[in-house]
Design a protein around this motif. Sequence first.
Motif, PDB file in Angstrom:
ATOM      1  N   THR A 138       4.546   8.673   5.501  1.00 15.35           N
ATOM      2  CA  THR A 138       4.262   7.830   4.350  1.00 15.35           C
ATOM      3  C   THR A 138       4.611   6.399   4.729  1.00 15.35           C
ATOM      4  OG1 THR A 138       4.723   9.587   2.753  1.00 15.35           O
ATOM      5  CG2 THR A 138       4.824   7.328   1.934  1.00 15.35           C
ATOM      6  N   PHE A 139       3.724   5.476   4.386  1.00 17.97           N
ATOM      7  CA  PHE A 139       3.960   4.054   4.623  1.00 17.97           C
ATOM      8  C   PHE A 139       3.787   3.328   3.298  1.00 17.97           C
ATOM      9  CE2 PHE A 139       2.287   5.959   8.473  1.00 17.97           C
ATOM     10  CZ  PHE A 139       3.300   5.644   9.363  1.00 17.97           C
ATOM     11  N   ASN A 140       4.645   2.330   3.073  1.00 18.11           N
ATOM     12  CA  ASN A 140       4.629   1.612   1.798  1.00 18.11           C
ATOM     13  C   ASN A 140       4.364   0.117   1.953  1.00 18.11           C
ATOM     14  OD1 ASN A 140       5.288   3.740  -0.171  1.00 18.11           O
ATOM     15  ND2 ASN A 140       7.111   3.938   1.103  1.00 18.11           N
ATOM     16  N   ASP A 141       3.990  -0.305   3.146  1.00  8.85           N
ATOM     17  CA  ASP A 141       3.661  -1.713   3.336  1.00  8.85           C
ATOM     18  C   ASP A 141       2.679  -1.845   4.503  1.00  8.85           C
ATOM     19  OD1 ASP A 141       5.283  -2.600   5.912  1.00  8.85           O
ATOM     20  OD2 ASP A 141       6.595  -1.327   4.684  1.00  8.85           O
ATOM     21  N   ARG A 142       1.930  -2.923   4.471  1.00 14.48           N
ATOM     22  CA  ARG A 142       0.877  -3.156   5.464  1.00 14.48           C
ATOM     23  C   ARG A 142       1.438  -3.288   6.879  1.00 14.48           C
ATOM     24  NH1 ARG A 142      -2.472  -8.306   4.506  1.00 14.48           N
ATOM     25  NH2 ARG A 142      -3.155  -7.194   2.647  1.00 14.48           N
ATOM     26  N   ALA A 143       2.575  -3.925   7.038  1.00 14.39           N
ATOM     27  CA  ALA A 143       3.139  -4.116   8.381  1.00 14.39           C
ATOM     28  C   ALA A 143       3.474  -2.780   9.032  1.00 14.39           C
ATOM     29  CB  ALA A 143       4.382  -5.004   8.307  1.00 14.39           C
ATOM     30  N   SER A 144       4.074  -1.857   8.290  1.00 10.83           N
ATOM     31  CA  SER A 144       4.385  -0.526   8.828  1.00 10.83           C
ATOM     32  C   SER A 144       3.109   0.238   9.145  1.00 10.83           C
ATOM     33  CB  SER A 144       5.231   0.270   7.846  1.00 10.83           C
ATOM     34  OG  SER A 144       6.456  -0.361   7.617  1.00 10.83           O
ATOM     35  N   LEU A 145       2.115   0.081   8.302  1.00 10.21           N
ATOM     36  CA  LEU A 145       0.837   0.749   8.515  1.00 10.21           C
ATOM     37  C   LEU A 145       0.171   0.226   9.788  1.00 10.21           C
ATOM     38  CD1 LEU A 145      -1.113   2.799   7.312  1.00 10.21           C
ATOM     39  CD2 LEU A 145      -2.120   0.940   5.974  1.00 10.21           C
ATOM     40  N   VAL A 151       0.824  -1.206   0.000  1.00 12.02           N
ATOM     41  CA  VAL A 151       0.000   0.000   0.000  1.00 12.02           C
ATOM     42  C   VAL A 151       0.863   1.262   0.000  1.00 12.02           C
ATOM     43  CG1 VAL A 151      -0.162   0.100   2.519  1.00 12.02           C
ATOM     44  CG2 VAL A 151      -1.991   1.105   1.131  1.00 12.02           C
ATOM     45  N   PHE A 152       0.320   2.318  -0.575  1.00  5.72           N
ATOM     46  CA  PHE A 152       0.900   3.658  -0.421  1.00  5.72           C
ATOM     47  C   PHE A 152      -0.086   4.434   0.427  1.00  5.72           C
ATOM     48  CE2 PHE A 152       1.205   8.139  -1.566  1.00  5.72           C
ATOM     49  CZ  PHE A 152       2.547   8.369  -1.354  1.00  5.72           C
ATOM     50  N   TYR A 153       0.295   4.752   1.679  1.00  7.67           N
ATOM     51  CA  TYR A 153      -0.571   5.452   2.643  1.00  7.67           C
ATOM     52  C   TYR A 153       0.194   6.677   3.093  1.00  7.67           C
ATOM     53  CZ  TYR A 153      -3.685   5.922   6.753  1.00  7.67           C
ATOM     54  OH  TYR A 153      -4.587   6.353   7.692  1.00  7.67           O
ATOM     55  N   SER A 154      -0.391   7.873   2.886  1.00  7.19           N
ATOM     56  CA  SER A 154       0.399   9.072   3.139  1.00  7.19           C
ATOM     57  C   SER A 154      -0.441  10.259   3.577  1.00  7.19           C
ATOM     58  CB  SER A 154       1.149   9.441   1.849  1.00  7.19           C
ATOM     59  OG  SER A 154       1.929  10.590   2.025  1.00  7.19           O
ATOM     60  N   ASP A 155       0.130  11.019   4.486  1.00  7.20           N
ATOM     61  CA  ASP A 155      -0.261  12.392   4.766  1.00  7.20           C
ATOM     62  C   ASP A 155       0.918  13.190   4.228  1.00  7.20           C
ATOM     63  OD1 ASP A 155       0.071  14.940   6.139  1.00  7.20           O
ATOM     64  OD2 ASP A 155      -1.529  14.328   7.480  1.00  7.20           O
ATOM     65  N   ALA A 156       0.679  14.010   3.246  1.00  8.25           N
ATOM     66  CA  ALA A 156       1.755  14.646   2.477  1.00  8.25           C
ATOM     67  C   ALA A 156       2.826  15.320   3.331  1.00  8.25           C
ATOM     68  CB  ALA A 156       1.159  15.651   1.498  1.00  8.25           C
ATOM     69  N   HIS A 157       2.475  15.782   4.514  1.00 11.68           N
ATOM     70  CA  HIS A 157       3.429  16.532   5.330  1.00 11.68           C
ATOM     71  C   HIS A 157       3.972  15.773   6.532  1.00 11.68           C
ATOM     72  CE1 HIS A 157       2.689  20.123   3.038  1.00 11.68           C
ATOM     73  NE2 HIS A 157       1.395  19.931   3.178  1.00 11.68           N
ATOM     74  N   ASN A 158       3.357  14.652   6.890  1.00 14.89           N
ATOM     75  CA  ASN A 158       3.710  14.029   8.163  1.00 14.89           C
ATOM     76  C   ASN A 158       4.238  12.599   8.087  1.00 14.89           C
ATOM     77  OD1 ASN A 158       2.964  16.246   9.945  1.00 14.89           O
ATOM     78  ND2 ASN A 158       0.904  15.867   9.171  1.00 14.89           N
ATOM     79  N   THR A 217      -5.192   0.241  -2.296  1.00 11.84           N
ATOM     80  CA  THR A 217      -3.794   0.276  -2.727  1.00 11.84           C
ATOM     81  C   THR A 217      -3.159   1.639  -2.504  1.00 11.84           C
ATOM     82  OG1 THR A 217      -4.431   0.780  -4.999  1.00 11.84           O
ATOM     83  CG2 THR A 217      -4.113  -1.554  -4.425  1.00 11.84           C
ATOM     84  N   VAL A 218      -3.986   2.688  -2.498  1.00 11.96           N
ATOM     85  CA  VAL A 218      -3.498   4.048  -2.255  1.00 11.96           C
ATOM     86  C   VAL A 218      -4.465   4.751  -1.312  1.00 11.96           C
ATOM     87  CG1 VAL A 218      -2.992   6.309  -3.278  1.00 11.96           C
ATOM     88  CG2 VAL A 218      -2.375   4.218  -4.512  1.00 11.96           C
ATOM     89  N   TRP A 219      -3.912   5.416  -0.313  1.00 10.67           N
ATOM     90  CA  TRP A 219      -4.692   6.229   0.631  1.00 10.67           C
ATOM     91  C   TRP A 219      -3.886   7.495   0.872  1.00 10.67           C
ATOM     92  CZ3 TRP A 219      -9.144   4.899   3.736  1.00 10.67           C
ATOM     93  CH2 TRP A 219      -9.440   5.815   4.747  1.00 10.67           C
ATOM     94  N   ARG A 220      -4.346   8.606   0.314  1.00 11.07           N
ATOM     95  CA  ARG A 220      -3.690   9.904   0.527  1.00 11.07           C
ATOM     96  C   ARG A 220      -4.640  10.756   1.335  1.00 11.07           C
ATOM     97  NH1 ARG A 220      -3.074  10.819  -5.540  1.00 11.07           N
ATOM     98  NH2 ARG A 220      -4.847  11.993  -4.918  1.00 11.07           N
TER      99      ARG A 220
END
Length: 121
Positions: free
Chosen positions: A42-49, A33-40, A103-106
């Motif tokens: 970013t995570f690129n995998d489910r485990a980190s999320l 996954v790409f999960y991000s708050d543009a300023h704070n 797959t993407v959450w911004r």
Amino acid sequence: MTRDEFEDLLSWLADDWSNSRYERVASKFAENVFYSDAHNYTFNDRASLLAFFRDDDGHPQYCRFHNSAFDEVRQVGAAEYTYEGTSRYHGTAWIRIQGDEITVWREYQHRSEQSWEEFWK
């Protein structure tokens, strides 16, 4: 995914976030996954999320989605939300779906002590 299924997904996420069922929430996101708050953050995998979700400092959680839209052809949706944990946030998330996974959450959010109604007056 249909519009109704997208609404069901949002409802499901809100309920599980509000009840600190982070493993269930994370299960709806793709492994890469790409999960991000543009300023704070970013995570690129489910485990980190999942680790990010679990880091709640023991505060009660609350999530509510207010308004949403979903393009079934492009499999892209947007939703306005309020999230409370260590702070209260009002924001919007742009969400891309592939199959039945996110797959993407911004997200773009603001910290505020105001209620949703006060914030958007």
